[in-house]
Enzyme design. Sequence first.
Site, PDB file in Angstrom:
ATOM      1  N   TYR A 206       0.823  -1.218   0.000  1.00 39.49           N
ATOM      2  CA  TYR A 206       0.000   0.000   0.000  1.00 39.49           C
ATOM      3  C   TYR A 206       0.851   1.259   0.000  1.00 39.49           C
ATOM      4  O   TYR A 206       0.488   2.259  -0.614  1.00 39.49           O
ATOM      5  CB  TYR A 206      -0.984  -0.027   1.187  1.00 39.49           C
ATOM      6  CG  TYR A 206      -2.185  -0.870   0.880  1.00 39.49           C
ATOM      7  CD1 TYR A 206      -2.217  -2.227   1.213  1.00 39.49           C
ATOM      8  CD2 TYR A 206      -3.268  -0.347   0.177  1.00 39.49           C
ATOM      9  CE1 TYR A 206      -3.298  -3.024   0.873  1.00 39.49           C
ATOM     10  CE2 TYR A 206      -4.347  -1.134  -0.170  1.00 39.49           C
ATOM     11  CZ  TYR A 206      -4.360  -2.474   0.164  1.00 39.49           C
ATOM     12  OH  TYR A 206      -5.423  -3.255  -0.197  1.00 39.49           O
TER      13      TYR A 206
ATOM     14  N   ARG B 160       1.683   1.733  -3.522  1.00 32.88           N
ATOM     15  CA  ARG B 160       0.528   2.241  -4.286  1.00 32.88           C
ATOM     16  C   ARG B 160       0.264   3.695  -3.936  1.00 32.88           C
ATOM     17  O   ARG B 160      -0.064   4.519  -4.787  1.00 32.88           O
ATOM     18  CB  ARG B 160      -0.697   1.367  -4.016  1.00 32.88           C
ATOM     19  CG  ARG B 160      -0.599   0.046  -4.756  1.00 32.88           C
ATOM     20  CD  ARG B 160      -1.742  -0.855  -4.413  1.00 32.88           C
ATOM     21  NE  ARG B 160      -3.017  -0.318  -4.886  1.00 32.88           N
ATOM     22  CZ  ARG B 160      -4.183  -0.749  -4.428  1.00 32.88           C
ATOM     23  NH1 ARG B 160      -4.216  -1.663  -3.470  1.00 32.88           N
ATOM     24  NH2 ARG B 160      -5.307  -0.263  -4.891  1.00 32.88           N
TER      25      ARG B 160
ATOM     26  N   ASN C 223     -12.893   2.933  -7.009  1.00 36.44           N
ATOM     27  CA  ASN C 223     -11.485   3.316  -6.925  1.00 36.44           C
ATOM     28  C   ASN C 223     -11.132   3.852  -5.539  1.00 36.44           C
ATOM     29  O   ASN C 223     -11.975   4.438  -4.852  1.00 36.44           O
ATOM     30  CB  ASN C 223     -11.150   4.377  -7.982  1.00 36.44           C
ATOM     31  CG  ASN C 223     -11.371   3.841  -9.384  1.00 36.44           C
ATOM     32  OD1 ASN C 223     -11.475   2.619  -9.569  1.00 36.44           O
ATOM     33  ND2 ASN C 223     -11.503   4.721 -10.347  1.00 36.44           N
ATOM     34  N   VAL C 224      -9.902   3.640  -5.173  1.00 37.82           N
ATOM     35  CA  VAL C 224      -9.413   4.094  -3.856  1.00 37.82           C
ATOM     36  C   VAL C 224      -8.341   5.176  -4.043  1.00 37.82           C
ATOM     37  O   VAL C 224      -7.643   5.532  -3.112  1.00 37.82           O
ATOM     38  CB  VAL C 224      -8.847   2.891  -3.060  1.00 37.82           C
ATOM     39  CG1 VAL C 224      -9.937   1.887  -2.740  1.00 37.82           C
ATOM     40  CG2 VAL C 224      -7.697   2.202  -3.806  1.00 37.82           C
ATOM     41  N   ASP C 225      -8.259   5.697  -5.310  1.00 43.21           N
ATOM     42  CA  ASP C 225      -7.158   6.626  -5.640  1.00 43.21           C
ATOM     43  C   ASP C 225      -7.468   8.091  -5.336  1.00 43.21           C
ATOM     44  O   ASP C 225      -6.596   8.948  -5.462  1.00 43.21           O
ATOM     45  CB  ASP C 225      -6.759   6.448  -7.116  1.00 43.21           C
ATOM     46  CG  ASP C 225      -7.938   6.690  -8.078  1.00 43.21           C
ATOM     47  OD1 ASP C 225      -7.959   6.049  -9.158  1.00 43.21           O
ATOM     48  OD2 ASP C 225      -8.840   7.502  -7.759  1.00 43.21           O
TER      49      ASP C 225
ATOM     50  N   HIS D 194     -15.054   1.377  -1.984  1.00 43.60           N
ATOM     51  CA  HIS D 194     -13.986   0.514  -1.480  1.00 43.60           C
ATOM     52  C   HIS D 194     -12.987   1.278  -0.610  1.00 43.60           C
ATOM     53  O   HIS D 194     -11.897   0.781  -0.340  1.00 43.60           O
ATOM     54  CB  HIS D 194     -13.253  -0.161  -2.648  1.00 43.60           C
ATOM     55  CG  HIS D 194     -14.138  -1.128  -3.389  1.00 43.60           C
ATOM     56  ND1 HIS D 194     -13.907  -1.482  -4.695  1.00 43.60           N
ATOM     57  CD2 HIS D 194     -15.270  -1.788  -3.014  1.00 43.60           C
ATOM     58  CE1 HIS D 194     -14.861  -2.336  -5.084  1.00 43.60           C
ATOM     59  NE2 HIS D 194     -15.686  -2.533  -4.087  1.00 43.60           N
TER      60      HIS D 194
ATOM     61  N   CYS E  32      -9.298   0.910  17.792  1.00 40.57           N
ATOM     62  CA  CYS E  32     -10.482   1.722  18.183  1.00 40.57           C
ATOM     63  C   CYS E  32     -11.284   2.191  16.972  1.00 40.57           C
ATOM     64  O   CYS E  32     -12.217   2.980  17.114  1.00 40.57           O
ATOM     65  CB  CYS E  32     -10.004   2.921  19.018  1.00 40.57           C
ATOM     66  SG  CYS E  32      -9.014   4.100  18.070  1.00 40.57           S
TER      67      CYS E  32
ATOM     68  N   CYS F  94      -1.890   4.038  15.988  1.00 39.00           N
ATOM     69  CA  CYS F  94      -2.932   4.990  16.363  1.00 39.00           C
ATOM     70  C   CYS F  94      -2.443   5.922  17.482  1.00 39.00           C
ATOM     71  O   CYS F  94      -1.891   5.458  18.479  1.00 39.00           O
ATOM     72  CB  CYS F  94      -4.151   4.202  16.844  1.00 39.00           C
ATOM     73  SG  CYS F  94      -5.509   5.208  17.447  1.00 39.00           S
TER      74      CYS F  94
ATOM     75  N   THR G  81     -14.629  -0.243 -15.734  1.00 40.96           N
ATOM     76  CA  THR G  81     -14.596  -1.328 -14.766  1.00 40.96           C
ATOM     77  C   THR G  81     -14.735  -2.667 -15.479  1.00 40.96           C
ATOM     78  O   THR G  81     -15.492  -2.789 -16.443  1.00 40.96           O
ATOM     79  CB  THR G  81     -15.685  -1.189 -13.677  1.00 40.96           C
ATOM     80  OG1 THR G  81     -15.551  -2.277 -12.748  1.00 40.96           O
ATOM     81  CG2 THR G  81     -17.098  -1.213 -14.252  1.00 40.96           C
TER      82      THR G  81
END
Length: 264
Positions: free
Chosen positions: A72, A75, A107-109, A136, A147, A168, A209
């Site tokens: 990640y 990315r 998309n998570v961009d 997503h 938490c 965290c 997609t």
Amino acid sequence: MTIPSAGPREIARVCSILAAGRVLVLTGAGISAESGVPVFRGPEGVWKRHRPEELATPAAFARDPRLVWEWYAWRRETVGGCRPNAAHRALARWQRGRPGRRVVTQNVDGLHLLALAPKGAGLDRLDPEDRPLELHGSLFRTRCTGCDLRRPDRSTIDATDESTLPRCGECGALLRPDVVWFGEPLDGRALETALGLAESAEAVLVVGTSGVVQPAASIATAATRSGAPLVEVNPESTPLTPHATVSLRAGAAATLPEILDTPS
Ligand code: BV8
Ligand code: ZN
């Protein structure tokens, strides 16, 4: 009807379909391909180097959080340098101030958001109806495994060792990317909203997609079941193509300005 290259007549037909009052747009990784964001499947898809089962699952994170964060972090770095392309910008122009026009993205961009608020400034002033529904999640948010605290986060992740992974500030537990992994349910409210938009849509536009990931892909077919015509923009055919009234074999960056900028 599949159209290898859309002529003025087909474009006019698509524009009239998309001139409806309530239009739902479902986007996938292909809309960001021309921004340089690697798609998931296909010859150079990011999944080629890694299989979803290896990394984008809760089990993978429980087994090896450092490896998952390494992927990640890569990315984030790759996507962090990408800008919205003409397709994201055309969508942002087309939907601004038109509450009946909603974007739902897999998309998570974060590129739809950046197209709406280029400098990232004013994101909080965006009309909630203009904000894309990020089914997503986002590469640029973290979630606490202890938490559940969620925060925007564009920091550089140091995944050299488990001890350098982000933790965290509130409870000290490990943070994870705030994305939906395979085998995890989508946020119930987001999915319910998306399905509600699909059922009330008068038209649906599906861009970039492969239509294989569920339940996201079923949002498009939920709209067609309610009688909405479907327009698809994709250089390849997909499992959604048979549901399309018009399927344009085309790239998003060239096609979206053409079909959305026409005054309606
Ligand atoms: C869940 C975040 C249940 C992480 C992602 C049926 C019902 C429900 C679930 C399932 C089901 N069948 C199978 C499942 C399981 C699974 C699934 O769908 N598997 C698939 C692979 C078969 N689904 C799930 O696990 C979902 N969860 O169902 O939970 C549950 C319920 C209760 C309790 C417990 C569990 C969760 C799915 C979410 C997974 N997370 N991403 C991350 O990104 O790291 S999915 C991932 O794939 C991305 O988000 C991506 O957006 C998404 C879909 O891929 P696409 O966007 O379509 O991208 P792709 O590369 O595939 O295609 C690109 C397309 O663009 C191509 O068609 C190409 O031709 C085109 N293109 C290329 N260039 C251009 C272009 N188009 C236009 N212009 C261009 N220039
Ligand atoms: Zn916490």
